[in-house]
Design an enzyme around this catalytic site. Structure first.
Site, short mmCIF file in Angstrom:
data_model
loop_
_atom_site.label_atom_id
_atom_site.label_comp_id
_atom_site.label_asym_id
_atom_site.label_seq_id
_atom_site.Cartn_x
_atom_site.Cartn_y
_atom_site.Cartn_z
N GLU A 243 0.83 -1.20 0.00
CA GLU A 243 0.00 0.00 0.00
C GLU A 243 0.86 1.26 0.00
OE1 GLU A 243 -0.58 -2.63 1.79
OE2 GLU A 243 -2.53 -3.28 1.05
N HIS B 90 -9.28 -6.39 10.54
CA HIS B 90 -9.94 -6.53 9.24
C HIS B 90 -11.42 -6.18 9.33
CE1 HIS B 90 -6.30 -8.88 8.50
NE2 HIS B 90 -6.53 -8.73 7.22
#
Lengths: 343, 77
Positions: free
Chosen positions: A66, A135
């Site tokens: 990322e 998550h």
């Protein structure tokens, strides 16, 4: 009366990929990048069909970094492209937040308007399916708090397509958050209310405008994404007992549509805010403060809020569902608030 | 009358899938080519398209197991 027009109901996932495809068709500068967005069509089906239609130059699978590809997207936007970049889980923002909040969100301002950032960062939010504390987060407030970026979250397919179209057209960086429970991807569970009619033509849903999705007179319940559906379920349940709820779907977190919220509470005098993000220093507090600071509003009851407690999200389903907002918790809050007025 | 069935080649025979959501209601008028349902098998999604236009009758509700080849709806002109 027979139904003469055929319905065209889409899931949020389908609506998002349709919006992106339409904008890619119109504008060759729109491109898509992220982990698993090309061959797989996105792990949450956000980019289905795009690789086949537009090819590997415009739809790119990135390495698992990322830091690298979000930074690259910000640079592409500075150079005049219109990237739609996917941050697979909002929880991963930690390794790429500098390009987001210090570059993307500030370069237009720092450059006196010379370097814009027409980037859409789409990212999955929310839990409820046992994916654990790293998550399942929402983090609406974490992004909304920082100036220079817009933050949107649709609760249904119609708004998803319109908001995505508006986000791609926007010269500012837009964080497009989509709730995993609402995507319409079977293994995450299905919320039928999120699957709605979606016009085939291009249209925009204005960023910065909340929507009154259920009119009422007794209590204003404000929600976003999944919690809008909790509020609508609760509205149905309490209607049978003679309580009339007005439900507001924020649609945009930043800039917050304070006017619509205030107008509703001016009418009802009661406010409940439902948010599946962490409780403190977040959306619920901001909405309540925005109402309380308005001197033209008289409240009939102290505002209430329902949110995820300030703890890491539990992994085991029993504990996770114990702490998450639900329509039952909204009903209890409504009844408690209505009862408080009858002293 | 046209059958709307789970395609035989969607997944290996033997395992079950399920219709995760019907995107139309029983009795709706559908156009050929429109998505009528989302079908799931082992975390993979498939789209079920209307093969013809007409009025759809749904036989298998969402969340019930289905196998390749199974007829889940019919469309009458």
């Amino acid at each position: 009366m027979t139904e003469t027009t055929s319905k065209r109901r889409l899931t949020i996932a389908r609506a998002m990929s349709e919006a992106i495809a339409q904008e890619m068709e119109r504008d060759p500068d729109v491109l898509v990048m992220g982990e698993d967005v090309a061959k797989l069509g996105g792990v949450f089906s956000t980019t289905t069909g795009l690789l086949d239609r537009f090819g590997p130059d415009r739809v790119r699978d990135t390495p698992i970094s990322e830091t690298a590809f979000i930074g690259a997207a910000v640079g592409l936007a500075a150079a005049g492209m219109r990237p739609v970049v996917e941050l697979m889980f909002v929880d991963f923002f930690g390794v790429c937040m500098d390009p987001i909040y210090n570059l993307a969100a500030k370069q237009n301002y720092f450059s006196g308007g010379q370097i814009q950032c027409p980037m859409v960062l789409m990212t999955s939010v929310g839990g409820g399916y046992g994916d654990g504390g790293q998550h399942s987060q929402c983090l609406y407030a974490s992004f909304a708090h920082l100036p220079g970026m817009k933050v949107v979250i649709p609760s249904n397919a119609h708004d998803a397509k319109g908001l995505m179209t508006a986000a791609i057209a926007d010269p500012n960086p837009v964080i497009f958050m989509f709730h995993k429970s609402l995507q319409g991807v079977g293994w995450l569970g299905t919320v039928l209310g999120a699957i709605t009619d979606v016009p085939e033509a291009r249209y925009e849903v204005p960023i910065g405008k909340a929507s009154v999705v259920h009119e009422g007179t007794d209590v204003t319940v404000v929600g976003l994404g999944l919690t809008v559906h909790h509020a609508l379920d609760a509205a149905k349940q309490v209607a049978g007992r003679g309580v009339s709820i007005e439900v507001i779907d924020l649609r945009t977190v930043a800039p917050l549509d304070r006017e619509t919220i205030r107008a509703s509470v001016r009418k009802t005098g009661r406010l409940i805010v439902v948010d599946d993000d962490y409780l403190s220093f977040g959306v619920t507090g901001e909405v309540i403060a925005s109402v309380c600071e308005d001197r033209s509003i008289t409240l009939r009851a102290a505002p209430a809020r329902i949110a995820h407690p300030d703890i890491p999200i539990p992994f085991t389903p029993v504990m996770e569902h114990f702490v998450l907002p639900s329509s039952a918790k909204v009903v209890a809050a409504i009844e408690d608030m209505m009862e408080a007025g009858h002293d | 009358m046209t059958d709307v069935a789970i395609a035989l080649d969607w997944w290996e025979d033997g395992s079950e899938g399920a219709i995760s959501a019907w995107l139309v209601d029983d009795g709706d008028r559908v156009e050929a080519g429109v998505i009528v349902a989302e079908v799931m098998n082992e975390k993979v999604s498939f789209e079920l398209f209307a093969p013809t236009s007409g009025i759809i009758s749904i036989f298998v509700p969402a969340e019930t197991p289905v196998v390749p080849g199974q007829v889940v709806a019919r469309i009458a002109p």
